[in-house]
Write an enzyme that holds these catalytic residues in place. Structure first.
Site, PDB file in Angstrom:
ATOM      1  CG  HIS A  24      -0.736  -0.478   2.434  1.00 26.57           C
ATOM      2  ND1 HIS A  24       0.220   0.096   3.195  1.00 26.57           N
ATOM      3  CD2 HIS A  24      -1.228  -1.500   3.158  1.00 26.57           C
ATOM      4  CE1 HIS A  24       0.297  -0.546   4.335  1.00 26.57           C
ATOM      5  NE2 HIS A  24      -0.554  -1.524   4.344  1.00 26.57           N
ATOM      6  CG  HIS A  78      -1.885  -7.776  12.233  1.00 32.49           C
ATOM      7  ND1 HIS A  78      -2.799  -6.787  12.484  1.00 32.49           N
ATOM      8  CD2 HIS A  78      -0.984  -7.237  11.362  1.00 32.49           C
ATOM      9  CE1 HIS A  78      -2.465  -5.716  11.782  1.00 32.49           C
ATOM     10  NE2 HIS A  78      -1.387  -5.968  11.074  1.00 32.49           N
ATOM     11  CD  GLU A  80      -1.991  -4.481   7.185  1.00 31.26           C
ATOM     12  OE1 GLU A  80      -1.214  -4.404   8.150  1.00 31.26           O
ATOM     13  OE2 GLU A  80      -1.997  -3.656   6.249  1.00 31.26           O
ATOM     14  CG  ASP A  82       0.031  -8.333   5.766  1.00 36.22           C
ATOM     15  OD1 ASP A  82      -0.963  -7.996   6.421  1.00 36.22           O
ATOM     16  OD2 ASP A  82       1.185  -7.987   6.072  1.00 36.22           O
ATOM     17  CG  HIS A 144       0.734  -1.675  11.820  1.00 34.08           C
ATOM     18  ND1 HIS A 144       0.289  -1.095  10.666  1.00 34.08           N
ATOM     19  CD2 HIS A 144       0.728  -2.991  11.599  1.00 34.08           C
ATOM     20  CE1 HIS A 144       0.057  -2.055   9.768  1.00 34.08           C
ATOM     21  NE2 HIS A 144       0.336  -3.193  10.325  1.00 34.08           N
ATOM     22  CG  ASP A 163       2.807  -6.523  10.880  1.00 33.35           C
ATOM     23  OD1 ASP A 163       3.143  -7.325   9.997  1.00 33.35           O
ATOM     24  OD2 ASP A 163       1.757  -5.864  10.837  1.00 33.35           O
ATOM     25  CE1 TYR A 191       6.596  -4.760   7.626  1.00 36.03           C
ATOM     26  CE2 TYR A 191       6.688  -4.051   9.912  1.00 36.03           C
ATOM     27  CZ  TYR A 191       6.028  -4.689   8.889  1.00 36.03           C
ATOM     28  OH  TYR A 191       4.794  -5.240   9.120  1.00 36.03           O
ATOM     29  CG  HIS A 222       5.967  -9.179   7.029  1.00 34.91           C
ATOM     30  ND1 HIS A 222       5.193  -9.669   6.001  1.00 34.91           N
ATOM     31  CD2 HIS A 222       5.140  -8.384   7.757  1.00 34.91           C
ATOM     32  CE1 HIS A 222       3.964  -9.196   6.103  1.00 34.91           C
ATOM     33  NE2 HIS A 222       3.895  -8.417   7.168  1.00 34.91           N
TER      34      HIS A 222
HETATM   35 FE1  FEO Z   1       0.151  -5.202   9.538  1.00 32.53          FE
HETATM   36 FE2  FEO Z   1       2.063  -7.493   8.067  1.00 32.53          FE
HETATM   37  O1  FEO Z   1       0.462  -6.653   8.490  1.00 32.53           O
END
Ligand code: FEO
Length: 388
Positions: A24, A78, A80, A82, A144, A163, A191, A222
């Site tokens: 994004h 989380h 989100e 991903d 986050h 994250d 990051y 990640h």
């Molecule tokens: Fe906040 Fe890797 O997603």
């Protein structure tokens, strides 16, 4: 595709996204990974899933170890997508699995995205026994997203951090010590800067909560799994979240006919000659996410724009809008630029820098048309005067 053993009966079963170049808007030049982990115990547990579209990779890696239908728990750290994007798919593969999520935000977020599934919401301090191992949940709100949480396994001394401590970095090698440390630290800084910078106080709180844990491995959401350089990445997070700046400068500008560019060169050289390393960014040639990475640790920020139609350049307006979102801490800065007649842009840049929370330490530098040698000398003296 196979699972990668990271500890006895614990496997990495995530996906590698070699091609992703934008998260994004954050430019991810080295791709990313969506890390998921499988724990084989009395209760088989999957920590996180992957981004939607990568489910076949997740499934194949799980299948290389066990029958996926046997999974008892899916921990969703989380919401989100991903990390949670593969939940609907996995819920069909193992319909009896309980999906563990944070209370109340994780439950709210997953229900909103994926409808009613077999959820169990947990709060900080709650534990789940999966056999020989225990999972302890620690909420890390706004690291986050409001729902974010991490999971600690005391018997293994593994922190599943999602994250936190991660980086967008596609690699065939799962551990930090199998990769080039300066590259992963750079990507970890990028990051943190682009995802977490706004949430420094929350990061400090989370570091305090995790401070008492005995950690031998940080299994991130990640990039690499930290096992050798845990103290290094922890120290980086302490420094970044405290916002303590280094004696460095970042000069960012756009230019129409090279006059603002000439001023930018002069400013960068003045910092350098005063002993302050300066990063120099023509906004047309550099991505905002790279500039933000350097701003995270720099003390000084100079931002320049010529005037176009009574405004600053749209490139600089976009950059300032992005920067404002981060509210960078303990920064000193000033605005500069050339102009043909009105020259409104420089004041507008200064106003936006103030709105970013930057302490304006030099009145805006405005030069009509082309800077003269005397004016450049004056700029040099003013910049040098900032360095104490
Ligand atoms: Fe906040 Fe890797 O997603």
């Amino acid at each position: 595709m196979e699972a990668v053993k990271i500890s006895e009966n614990i496997y990495w079963v995530g996906a590698i996204d070699w091609s992703m170049r934008s998260f994004h808007g954050y430019q991810t030049g080295r791709g990313s990974t969506y890390n998921a982990y499988l724990i084989l115990d009395d209760k088989i547990t999957l920590i996180d899933t992957v981004k939607h579209g990568f489910e076949p990779e997740l499934l194949e890696r799980i299948e290389s170890v066990i029958d996926p239908a046997k999974i008892d728990y899916i921990v969703s750290s989380h919401v989100e997508p991903d990390h949670s994007g593969g939940i609907p798919f996995m819920a069909k593969i193992c319909p009896n699995a309980t999906i563990i999520t944070s209370s109340p935000q994780g439950l709210k977020g997953l229900t909103a995205r994926y409808g009613q599934l077999n959820y169990q919401a947990v709060k900080t301090g709650e534990t789940l026994s999966i056999g020989k191992r225990t999972l302890q949940f620690v909420a890390t709100p706004m690291l986050h997203w409001p729902d974010s949480m991490v999971t600690y396994c005391p018997e293994e001394k593994i922190l599943f951090s999602n994250d936190a401590f991660g980086e967008h970095y596609a690699t065939s090698h799962r551990f930090d010590d199998e990769n080039d440390l300066p590259i992963i630290l750079f990507e970890a800084q990028k990051y943190y800067a682009n995802i977490l910078m706004l949430y420094g106080p929350q990061a400090q709180k989370a570091l305090q909560a995790l401070g008492g844990l005995d950690i031998r491995m940080i299994a991130t959401g990640h990039g690499v799994i930290w096992r050798k350089n845990i103290a290094t990445i922890m120290d980086c997070y302490k420094k970044w979240s405290a916002g303590v700046p280094e004696e460095r400068a970042v000069v960012v500008f756009d230019s129409m006919w090279h006059s603002t560019e000439t001023m930018a060169r002069c400013i960068a050289e003045a910092f350098e000659s005063a002993g302050v390393p300066a990063d120099y960014y023509d906004i047309k040639q550099n991505h905002m996410s790279d500039i933000i990475t350097d701003i995270l640790t720099a003390k000084y920020i100079a931002i320049g724009s010529p005037t176009i139609n009574n405004q600053m350049m749209p490139t600089i307006a976009g950059f300032l809008s992005y920067l404002k979102g981060f509210q960078p801490k303990q920064k000193q800065g000033f605005a500069f630029g050339s102009y043909g007649w009105g020259g409104q842009s420089i004041g507008l840049v200064e106003d936006e820098m103030k709105a970013c929370g930057i302490d304006i330490v030099l009145d805006k530098i405005r030069i009509a048309n082309v800077p003269t040698a005397e004016q450049l000398q004056d700029i040099t003296a003013k910049v040098k005067g900032l360095i104490g």
